[in-house]
Structures are given as structure tokens and as C-alpha cells.
Scaffold this motif. Sequence first.
Motif: not given
Length: 894
Positions: A118-124, A134-135, A150-154, A284-289
Amino acid sequence: MILLAVFFLCFFSSYSASVKGHTTGLSLNNDRLYKLTYSTEVFLDRGKGQLQDSVGYRISSNVDVVLLWRNPDGDDDQLIQITITDVNVENVNQQRGEKSIFKGKNTPKIIGKENLEALQRPMLLHLIRGKVKEFYSYENEPVAIENLKRGLASLFQMQLSSGTTNEVDISGDCKVTYQAQQDKVVKIKALDMCKIERPGFTTASQVLGVTVKATSVTNYKIEDSFVTAVLAEETRAFVLNFLQSISGKIVSKQKLELKTTEAGPRMIPGKQVATVVKAMDSKYTAIPIVGQVFQSVCKGCPSLAEHWQSIRKHMQPDNLSNTEAARSFLAFIQHLRTAKREDILQILKTEKKEVLPQLVDAVTSAQTPDSLDAILDFLDFKSDSSVLLQERFLYACGFASHPDEELLRTLISKFKGSFGSNDIRESVMIIMGALVKKLCQTDGCKLKAVVEAKKLILGGLEKPEKKEDITMYLLALKNALLPEGIPLLLKYAEAGEGPVSHLAITTLQRYDVSFITDEVKKTLNRIYHQNRKVHEKTVRTTAAAVLLKNNPSYMDVKNILLSIGELPKEMNKYMLTIIQDILRFEMPASKMVRRVLKEMVAHNYDRFAKSGSSSAYTGYIERSPRAASTYSLDILYSGSGILRRSNLNIFQHIGKAELHGSQVVLEAQGLEGLIAATPDEGEENLDSYAGMSAILFDVQLRPVTFFSGYSDLMSKMLSASGDPISVVKGLILLIDHSQELQLQSGLKANMKVQGGLAIDISGAMEFSLWYRESKTRVKNRVAVVITSDITVDSSFVKAGLETRAESEAGLEFISTVQFSQYPFLVCMQMDRAEAPFRQFETKYERLSTGKGYVSQKRKESLIAGCELPLHQENSEMCNVVFAPPSETNSGGWF
């Protein structure tokens, strides 16, 4: 007008061009793959900042970032893909060596295969003008893993210009300040202002509370509108206000560095970002950051019943003076807070009589809906067979660290019902007053239950149904301290009978100085100087004490001083020692008193040479530059040598904040007939009475009566055993702070501080007609334990720091009066028993698989016992002697 229109047209056209042609946040180049390294690390200590003494862990990885889509209508609207690869977990403290919990374990074993996938699946990440729109991530991923992403994306959310704004990222909706300089940007996040829903509570009292500080600074190094390096550091620190050795600190760091750029995939064409996301992967689904809450599963934890059985022996009445009882009490509360109503009720129903009161203390102190439902189902307020348990429940409600409206609503409902004991009915009303004050301190004064309780208290004083209820409502107001109740207090103070008048004035004594207005002072002056009515000594002296405490005027002080010499003998001496105590202890009124004493009419030998045995004295128990513990004892005797009132107070001061730790008041009246003495003025027709009243941690408790009436006095004198009567006994949750923190790295942190004590305050009053002697005794015994626990949890590894301080202490006051001759002989003694003080520190790291490391330290010292001074003539503070501390360290596997 035309020129103004042209100016605005030029402004808007230039603004539009700047937005369209330049970026305001990070921007990626087309068809490029950015390869970066990323690490997040966390360590915990007690604020010393020494890495070698800390515990924690580091999660490191490579990160690939590519631009998937850019809005053709604007450069500042982009969709980027972030992929984590090559994950590694290690100790933040590299000195751990062979004791490292990660040694010999690969990453899939540490994190878990599913978690790693799960950690290594890409995020958008959809960015508009540098801000996260959107995250996107995959559905049903573990929350703890999503938080790390989320911590990395922020980190990719930022702006290239200086200014203050609000941003939503993993920390919540936060106020952020940017400082931009050429190729550098500094981002400062006001963590204490972030809006994010997290469970938690704290103690309203500033003295017993916890100070928490949080900082967050992120440094960006920018090149070609993209980062070459990011360094973020967040700190969370806490300290217990009155005992600063109970502290902890979390330091969380994130580091992102650009290594290389390579040719990357071509951008996906399209005008709508949603279409591009769907084309990438329909999962992919939009989830809160914003970070989400998750709970770690406790493996192998005992059930509630098993935990209770393991600590039950420490809850026996004979063991309540030991720290083991308070320690077990705190641990059991933590377990109760996760327990169901049925499980709690089952233990209550099956427990034996001698341990039930302590169990009731713990269940009530848990302060959860399930624990409240269970205890209410168990107790029957219509029965008089369980009065002790009902009283213990009510006291625990009064000491509640973070009461809610439902608890107050419950007591209101009970008060409107029927009772098997009138004492319990009175206690319900008195404790309602304490809850009103606590809820108002946390901005809850407008809650419906609080408004209703206030109406009950004030309505009961305005139109009491029974004369006997006046005292009950005054005691409730003494806890609630409602400003709108002051006019009623003035009425009862001036026109009420002796005990009622005295109680009304002692209630005024607890109000803040801002409420003691000129109107209040006029009434108190009339009472002291008996302008309208003759009052008892206890009433007059208390009125004078309130005046002298609250910014007295020149004439207030002068008139009080001029009255000395015209008062009854012992009252003369009492007021004289009050004035001398104000001067000696440098109380706020001392400057005004010194001004008045410059007049010879107020300051002369005749006035300051009055004899007697009554006394007032204030001293320090402990003193430091930032805090102090003080005690005060004032004793007023009747002219015949019998105790009229003794008042022992202990206060804890931190800065301008103070906590009324305890007050024990012993009162007696109408006893002159026993020794054929003449009562003082205004006290000729008083009924025989002796009793005790107590305030404990700012909560007024229901007074205890030793005897009331001559016949009751004689029967108890004949059958007296000399054993003290308990005023309050039990287990109290004194400090209670719980805070769940979302670290910006994605890790979850918890801070908990609890303080519990086993307490026994008892008092006794003895008379011997044969030896013509009276003796009063007040005994305080306390075992206190304070614990703190901070943890940082990633779901697969946890680091923690636990600290504990504990002590057993005792304070005893004995007053003996021999009235076989005049002047009568008085002996007063207050002793502080020798007290051990122990501190413990435990640091640990633990994998979810069970393997862990622990390091422990222990420190002991001894606070020497001493006799505290009670007279002006012997005012040296008793010495505090610490024995050489012993310290042991151990570390290893568990």
C-alpha cells in the motif's frame, strides 16, 4: 474617472498575465521524471535534546515524481504522481547496535507485506497555484499507511511569495506564514491554531494543568520552480506546570532531496483533471489530505475483569496510604475508558463491600458514557443502605478533571428525585455547584444544564422551601462562585443567623478580587463594626479577613486597627495577629497597613500589646523562583479558652495562578456551660455544636458534624473513643491530560499525563471536664503518583517515553488547650512527616510483532520531616533536606 478606469484595466491585465505566465507554487517540467530521496524520523526524550539518550525510528525511501497533466489554460493547475520505493526502517539512534529491534529483519517483515504494498502504490496530487486541491489514493488502504503518504504529499504544498495564509494539509486547516528569498522559502506553521478533530481533554486548573508547545518550520531550496531540498522539523513538548520533572518532547523531521532528473512519461492530454485520474486507474479516489485517526490493536492485553483482579489487593482500605494504590488506580482508569457498560457493571455487582468504595472512585473518574451509565445503574439514591458509595460517587464527580454537560444533567435529574438520605441530597446540590464552575471555566456557562443548575442554586437562596436548605444552597454557591449570587450573599451575610452569616461571608472570601466591589466592602464593614446588628466573633473576623485581602482602602484598614482594644479579649488578640501576619508575610495589603501605622492613634503600645492565645500565621512549605506552597493557620478562642474556630489552609502558587489545595475548618460553639464560663457578646444563646468543614482542591465538601445539641454532646462524650472522624477518604484523579497529535510526517503521537492520589483527611475534637482540657487534631495523609506517557506510533513500530513521580506524605496539626487556670495554656504543633520522593523513567521501542527494547532509570530522594512554625516568634521556614539520590539504569529485551 476615465483615468481611474484605465488604471484598473491595466492592473487587472498585468495581474492576469502574471498568474498565467508564472507559477505561484512548485512546478514540474514536462516529460521529466524527478528522482528524490526521502526520510522521516522521530525521536523522544525529556527535552534535553541529546540524541544518544532518545528513542525513535527513521523511515527512508526513494521517491519518484512525474507531471501527469497540466491545465492548458494555466501553468498553476497540475496533477502530479508521487511514488514511494525502496523503503527502509531503522533506529534513529545509531548507537543502539546489537540491541536494535530492526537488526536482522527486512522491510516487509517490519512493516508487513500488505502495508508495504500500500505504501508503494502511487498517489496523485492535484495542485492549483501551489495549493492542494485534491489528494488521490487507492480505496481501503490502512489509515496509518495513508497518513505516511499524506505526510510526504503535504511537503509539495507551498508558495513562492511571502505572506500569511490558511492551508489545509495533513495537520488540518492551519495558519501558515511564508518567507521567500530568491531560491529559498521558509514555511512556518502555527500548529497550536490548526483545526483538526482529535480526541483529548485537559485539566482546567492552571496549577494542575499541562503546558504544551508546538513548532513547525519547513525550509525549501528552490531551483527552476521545483525543490532541490526540503527540510521540515516539528517539535511537540509538554511540561506539568507544578512539577517540571514530568516533561517530554517529540522531534519529528522530514528530509526530501532531489538526486537526478531523467526523461519521463509524456503528459496525459485532457481538459478535466477527473478524466485524467480515471484514465490512470479507476481505483483512485479523492480522500482528505488531513490526517485520519487510527487505533493500534492491543495484542495480549488483559480483559477489564482480569486487570481488576490483578490490582484488587492494592485497593484494600489498609493499603490506601501507599503509592501502589494510586498507581493501580491510574492504570485501571485507563482500562475503564475503553470498557463497555456491561463489563463495568458486572465488576461492580460482584465486588465485596470493603473494596467497593475504591472501585466507585475509579469508575466515576473514568468519565466516559459507559462508566457513567454503569455506576448510575449500580447506585440506588432512594436507598440509605449505600450512603458511603453514593458519597464517594459524588465526590469523584466534584473532582472530575473534564466534566461534561451530561454529568451535570444527571445530577440535576437526581436532585429532583427522592433520596434515602438527606445528606446525599445536600451533597448532590453542593457538587452541582462545583460542576457549574468547571464547565464555566471551559466556556460552558451557556449550556442548558448549566443554566438550569444556576437557576436551582440562586432560586433556592431567593425563596428556600425549607430554612434548613439555605446552608445547602450557600455551599453550592461557594463552589459555583456565580457573580450574580453576590447580592444574595450580602443579604445572608448581614441579616442571617450566625452560622448562615458566617457561611455567606466565607463564600465571598473565595471570589476573585474583581468581584469585591465598594458595595460589598460597605456591607462587610457594617458587619465587622456591628453598625446594624450584633454578630458572632467568627462572622466579624471573617468579614475583616475579606476586607484585608481585597485591596482595602485607607479607612478600611484604619477603622479595623482602631477597633483593636474595643473588642472581646481573644478577638483583640486574633485581629492583632492577623495584622502582624500581613506585615510579616508581605501580603498585598501590607503597604496600606504600613501607611496607616504611621499614625500614632493606630500604632501604639496599648493597641499592639494585647494579650491572648488566638493566633494567625502564614508560612512557606516550599518556595522557588517560579512556584510556592504556602500554609496558613488561624485559631480563634472564646474568652473562656475553648476553641471557637481553627482554619488550616494550604495553597499552591505558580506565577499568578493559585490552587486551594486544602482547607480544614474546625468549629465549636455553645460549650461555655460545660465549665461554667460566661459566653462572649452575641453568643449567649448559641446551641452546643462542633463540626468540621473541608475544601479539597478547590471543591467545598459537605461539612461533618461531631455533635449538635447538649444531649448529643453528652452522649458522645460518654461514648467517645478518641478516634478521628474522616472528612474525606478515597482515590482522586487530580491531573488528567490526554492529547492525540497528528504529526506532519504522518505519524501519530499521544501525550498523556495523569496524577492520582489516595487521601485521608480526618479530624477529632476531644473534651475532658476532669482535666479541664480540650484537644483538636487534624491529620492529612496522602500518597500521590503522577505519570506521563508519550508515544509515536506508525502501526508497525512504536516508540515511547514514560515518566513517573511518586511520594507518600503526611501533615498533622494538634492543638491542646488547658483551661484549668487563667490565662489558659495553649500548645499548637504542626508536623510534616518524612516523605520519600521517587522518580522513574522508561524509554522503549517496540515492533508490532512484539520485539522491543527498553531502558529504565530510577532516582530516589528523601524529604526530611519537620515541625512547621505556627507563631510570629518562631518564623523560620523548616528546612527541606534531600538525601543523596541513587540511580540505576538497565536496558535490554522484554
